[in-house]
Design a protein around this motif. Structure first.
Motif, mmCIF file in Angstrom:
data_model
loop_
_atom_site.group_PDB
_atom_site.id
_atom_site.type_symbol
_atom_site.label_atom_id
_atom_site.label_comp_id
_atom_site.label_asym_id
_atom_site.label_seq_id
_atom_site.Cartn_x
_atom_site.Cartn_y
_atom_site.Cartn_z
ATOM 1 N N LYS A 1 1.109 -1.063 -0.285
ATOM 2 C CA LYS A 1 0.180 -0.010 0.135
ATOM 3 C C LYS A 1 0.526 1.310 0.196
ATOM 4 O O LYS A 1 1.909 1.382 0.355
ATOM 5 C CB LYS A 1 -1.113 -0.060 1.571
ATOM 6 N N SER A 2 0.248 2.434 -0.011
ATOM 7 C CA SER A 2 0.610 3.726 -0.380
ATOM 8 C C SER A 2 0.050 4.501 -0.272
ATOM 9 O O SER A 2 -1.031 4.502 -0.360
ATOM 10 C CB SER A 2 1.678 3.757 -1.458
ATOM 11 N N TYR A 3 0.447 5.712 0.613
ATOM 12 C CA TYR A 3 -0.187 7.158 0.556
ATOM 13 C C TYR A 3 0.600 8.238 0.525
ATOM 14 O O TYR A 3 2.091 8.094 1.797
ATOM 15 C CB TYR A 3 -0.865 6.818 2.490
ATOM 16 N N ALA A 4 -0.232 9.852 -0.559
ATOM 17 C CA ALA A 4 1.110 9.774 0.115
ATOM 18 C C ALA A 4 0.137 11.685 0.149
ATOM 19 O O ALA A 4 -0.982 11.384 0.436
ATOM 20 C CB ALA A 4 0.696 10.883 -1.524
ATOM 21 N N TYR A 5 0.808 12.709 0.535
ATOM 22 C CA TYR A 5 0.470 13.570 1.097
ATOM 23 C C TYR A 5 0.572 15.166 0.854
ATOM 24 O O TYR A 5 2.129 15.148 1.031
ATOM 25 C CB TYR A 5 0.571 13.544 3.160
ATOM 26 N N CYS A 6 -0.132 15.688 0.521
ATOM 27 C CA CYS A 6 -0.062 17.352 -0.445
ATOM 28 C C CYS A 6 -0.156 18.200 0.002
ATOM 29 O O CYS A 6 -1.295 18.697 0.158
ATOM 30 C CB CYS A 6 -0.093 16.680 -2.058
ATOM 31 N N SER A 7 0.465 19.538 0.785
ATOM 32 C CA SER A 7 -0.609 20.097 1.490
ATOM 33 C C SER A 7 0.911 21.274 1.854
ATOM 34 O O SER A 7 1.613 20.657 2.754
ATOM 35 C CB SER A 7 -0.874 19.738 2.699
ATOM 36 N N ASP A 8 0.885 22.346 1.546
ATOM 37 C CA ASP A 8 0.129 23.141 1.089
ATOM 38 C C ASP A 8 0.914 23.072 -0.548
ATOM 39 O O ASP A 8 2.141 23.168 -0.866
ATOM 40 C CB ASP A 8 0.209 24.623 1.809
ATOM 41 N N THR A 9 0.184 23.824 -1.376
ATOM 42 C CA THR A 9 0.198 23.666 -2.933
ATOM 43 C C THR A 9 -0.393 23.793 -3.965
ATOM 44 O O THR A 9 -1.605 24.123 -3.894
ATOM 45 C CB THR A 9 1.133 22.352 -3.364
ATOM 46 N N ILE A 10 0.298 25.515 -4.957
ATOM 47 C CA ILE A 10 -0.226 25.428 -5.869
ATOM 48 C C ILE A 10 0.085 24.147 -6.887
ATOM 49 O O ILE A 10 0.522 23.086 -6.834
ATOM 50 C CB ILE A 10 0.742 26.822 -7.228
ATOM 51 N N CYS A 11 -0.908 24.200 -8.337
ATOM 52 C CA CYS A 11 -1.331 22.534 -8.603
ATOM 53 C C CYS A 11 -0.220 23.125 -9.865
ATOM 54 O O CYS A 11 -0.743 23.876 -11.082
ATOM 55 C CB CYS A 11 -2.978 22.402 -9.033
ATOM 56 N N ASN A 12 0.832 22.969 -10.052
ATOM 57 C CA ASN A 12 1.826 23.077 -10.838
ATOM 58 C C ASN A 12 2.142 21.396 -11.715
ATOM 59 O O ASN A 12 2.585 21.253 -12.720
ATOM 60 C CB ASN A 12 2.586 23.847 -10.151
ATOM 61 N N TRP A 13 1.193 20.238 -11.301
ATOM 62 C CA TRP A 13 1.644 18.717 -11.923
ATOM 63 C C TRP A 13 3.011 18.347 -11.739
ATOM 64 O O TRP A 13 3.466 17.109 -12.081
ATOM 65 C CB TRP A 13 1.031 19.436 -13.146
ATOM 66 N N LYS A 14 3.432 19.519 -11.540
ATOM 67 C CA LYS A 14 5.231 18.625 -11.507
ATOM 68 C C LYS A 14 6.166 17.302 -10.577
ATOM 69 O O LYS A 14 6.856 17.256 -10.879
ATOM 70 C CB LYS A 14 6.585 20.286 -10.619
ATOM 71 N N TYR A 15 4.442 16.996 -8.901
ATOM 72 C CA TYR A 15 5.054 16.302 -8.214
ATOM 73 C C TYR A 15 3.912 15.073 -8.453
ATOM 74 O O TYR A 15 4.489 14.099 -8.115
ATOM 75 C CB TYR A 15 4.400 16.700 -6.988
ATOM 76 N N ILE A 16 3.631 15.258 -9.672
ATOM 77 C CA ILE A 16 2.666 13.536 -10.505
ATOM 78 C C ILE A 16 3.209 12.426 -10.085
ATOM 79 O O ILE A 16 3.079 11.915 -9.193
ATOM 80 C CB ILE A 16 2.045 13.619 -11.860
ATOM 81 N N ASP A 17 4.732 13.214 -10.820
ATOM 82 C CA ASP A 17 5.780 11.539 -10.770
ATOM 83 C C ASP A 17 5.547 11.213 -9.347
ATOM 84 O O ASP A 17 5.776 9.162 -9.146
ATOM 85 C CB ASP A 17 6.500 11.475 -11.618
ATOM 86 N N GLN A 18 5.736 11.424 -8.226
ATOM 87 C CA GLN A 18 6.115 11.523 -6.906
ATOM 88 C C GLN A 18 4.553 11.136 -6.255
ATOM 89 O O GLN A 18 4.784 9.464 -5.315
ATOM 90 C CB GLN A 18 6.823 12.212 -5.958
ATOM 91 N N ILE A 19 3.766 11.571 -6.983
ATOM 92 C CA ILE A 19 2.318 10.713 -5.929
ATOM 93 C C ILE A 19 1.876 9.229 -6.912
ATOM 94 O O ILE A 19 0.981 9.048 -6.440
ATOM 95 C CB ILE A 19 1.583 11.963 -6.236
ATOM 96 N N ARG A 20 2.629 9.087 -8.103
ATOM 97 C CA ARG A 20 2.130 8.219 -8.858
ATOM 98 C C ARG A 20 1.390 6.996 -8.152
ATOM 99 O O ARG A 20 2.135 6.179 -7.822
ATOM 100 C CB ARG A 20 2.841 8.172 -10.251
ATOM 101 N N GLY A 21 0.010 6.471 -8.828
ATOM 102 C CA GLY A 21 -0.300 5.544 -8.701
ATOM 103 C C GLY A 21 -0.715 5.213 -6.595
ATOM 104 O O GLY A 21 -0.876 3.741 -6.382
ATOM 105 N N VAL A 22 -0.700 6.062 -5.487
ATOM 106 C CA VAL A 22 -0.504 5.361 -5.266
ATOM 107 C C VAL A 22 -2.053 5.401 -4.339
ATOM 108 O O VAL A 22 -3.189 5.323 -5.029
ATOM 109 C CB VAL A 22 -0.361 7.020 -3.622
ATOM 110 N N ASP A 23 -2.253 4.411 -3.244
ATOM 111 C CA ASP A 23 -3.673 4.237 -2.716
ATOM 112 C C ASP A 23 -4.620 5.588 -2.324
ATOM 113 O O ASP A 23 -5.350 5.618 -2.749
ATOM 114 C CB ASP A 23 -3.654 3.235 -1.794
ATOM 115 N N THR A 24 -3.908 5.418 -1.552
ATOM 116 C CA THR A 24 -5.098 6.988 -1.104
ATOM 117 C C THR A 24 -3.653 8.426 -0.968
ATOM 118 O O THR A 24 -2.955 8.273 -0.347
ATOM 119 C CB THR A 24 -5.227 6.987 0.457
ATOM 120 N N LEU A 25 -4.613 9.140 -1.587
ATOM 121 C CA LEU A 25 -4.152 10.657 -1.864
ATOM 122 C C LEU A 25 -4.513 11.664 -0.903
ATOM 123 O O LEU A 25 -5.715 11.323 -0.966
ATOM 124 C CB LEU A 25 -3.623 11.442 -3.574
#
Lengths: 303, 303
Positions: free
Chosen positions: A205-229
């Motif tokens: 399993k995997s979990y990613a936490y993204c707070s706070d950020t402008i939505c710049n798409w640059k971090y998509i690869d880092q969170i790709r495919g996690v079970d819960t974002l």
């Protein structure tokens, strides 16, 4: 293996409507990881029946007060409760200075060591590893340096087939070796292939936490495919300009990130004080990503 | 003239049993004075329906976290709510450094000025004055430098006798002068002595705040004769040794201070996490000073 997150705070900078600033506790195989620690986190832990002494790792995303102002209070209380085990803290380098000055002037000599790990706010990094999991930080884009975190279980070992253990009378101390791929030879010299004695465990399993950020798409690869974002969704779509100005995200943008990253479940949080009712934020996100949920105080999400 | 105190926190260092760390709001003639500002004070203000924007003066006794950790959060929220009016903060000199470093790293440029007044922790001092009141700080004896505060109304002007105003047709703009002692001469040239047109106002009120301190009797003169004394009572009498070791006070000692200082009412607070039930602390204090009361969250005491 247990893998769930308890939400302790859902508000953005100004707490209101009984919402608290950001903090979450991730329970992975009965190890507790605290992510962000807004003002009042120690009270929220008490309220949710979570023993603060069980936390050994704290991750701070950035140095806006609503993400770390509860830290000195929590660390001080652990000291007063007699903690001696080390606390590992991961956060921006300046956090160390903020902690040090406050412990200095309160003349607090913590009974336990703090092992401080400064996060890299300009590139992804592996910041922690234990036999079960790996934690990576990655840059977000906010008004000040900020990182997200990804918690990934390692591949799980296959599970032993209980019936085979009984049938072949396999000694208990051999089982861990079989799980790791060793063949088993019984008393008569018959060899059994490990793959015939085991079955595949659940996917990690995997979990990613993204707070706070402008939505710049640059971090998509880092969170790709996690079970819960978990992704901040400070504003609704009609406030997209305000979101961009303040380096925050809207519900629609968070949902688009979840869709693009191919996650299974999206948790929304960090809600602006302008919203008393939050259902409309959930509804709006669901127009893009149906499995979107409000991450509200006291809720536990199984990952 | 309104003069009352609302309790926002009654706990000592480790908040528990839904008790919050130290904070109180004194309302004197509709001016709000915040005394100490433990973690969660901004939430407690909201909960008690007190508009934080109305606070223009904050007094911090010392730099143990349970007395100031809510300050950065409160000041940040006021900034986000658009405050422009100055905030006057009175506290130990190092508090300025603690605030500065946190605003620096969060890149917060407050929209309003902070006027910081460092308290003297080695001698009594007049630290604030307005037309209604005087505020003095005085040294307490704790593990780190600490001050108490005394809020004293100035002598009130005498009140005008309403019937005389009507009988003699005294113009309204003359009344403030008469209250200040000027005689009144009517249209016919008849002189009336001010003392015949007025009656004495209520005696001026006063409030003292003592937290945290060992009971050393040295501050008795500073709190003598106040109407209401708030005094910490961290422990019960059977823990007197522990109180002395940690530079705190027991219920009995607080009650003896109240008696010796000749105050009218004693409010007890800063209760140790070891006490779930607090009634026994009140009962114990009352054996020495009958008008002792528990100062619990949400209570308003008229002074």
């Amino acid at each position: 293996m247990r893998f769930d997150v308890t939400i302790l705070g859902s508000s953005s900078a100004t707490p209101i409507f009984n919402r608290n600033p950001s903090a979450q506790v991730l329970n992975i195989n009965e190890r507790l990881f605290l992510i962000d620690c807004g003002e009042g986190t120690q009270q929220q832990l008490l309220k949710n029946g979570i023993k603060a002494q069980r936390i050994n790792h704290i991750f701070i995303s950035h140095l806006h007060g609503d993400h770390y102002l509860g830290l000195v209070g929590l660390l001080s209380s652990l000291h007063l409760y007699g903690r001696i085990r080390a606390m590992e803290i991961f956060g921006p380098p300046e956090l160390k200075e903020i902690l040090d000055i406050q412990f200095k002037y309160s003349q607090t000599n913590l009974r336990y060591p703090i092992e401080f790990h400064a996060t890299q706010t300009d590139r992804p990094a592996l910041i922690y590893e234990n036999p079960d999991i790996r934690v990576e930080s990655f840059p977000l884009e906010h008004r000040i340096p900020c990182t997200g975190f990804r918690f990934s279980e390692k591949n799980r070992l296959p599970k032993i087939i209980r019936e085979k253990v009984e049938e072949l009378n396999i000694p208990i101390d051999v089982i861990p070796l079989i799980k790791k791929g060793a063949d088993y030879t019984d008393e008569r010299g018959i060899v059994y292939n490990a793959s015939d004695l085991t079955f595949a465990a659940d996917a990690p399993k995997s979990y990613a936490y993204c707070s706070d950020t402008i939505c710049n798409w640059k971090y998509i690869d880092q969170i790709r495919g996690v079970d819960t974002l978990y992704h901040e969704a400070t504003f609704m779509n009609d406030m997209a300009d305000r979101a961009a100005e303040t380096f925050h995200t809207t519900t629609i943008q968070a949902a688009e990130v979840a869709k693009l990253a191919g996650v299974k479940q999206l948790l929304l949080g960090h809600f602006s004080a302008r919203y008393r009712e939050l259902e409309p934020l959930q509804e709006e996100a669901r127009t893009v990503f149906p499995n979107s949920r409000l991450a509200l105080e006291g809720q536990i999400f199984v990952i």
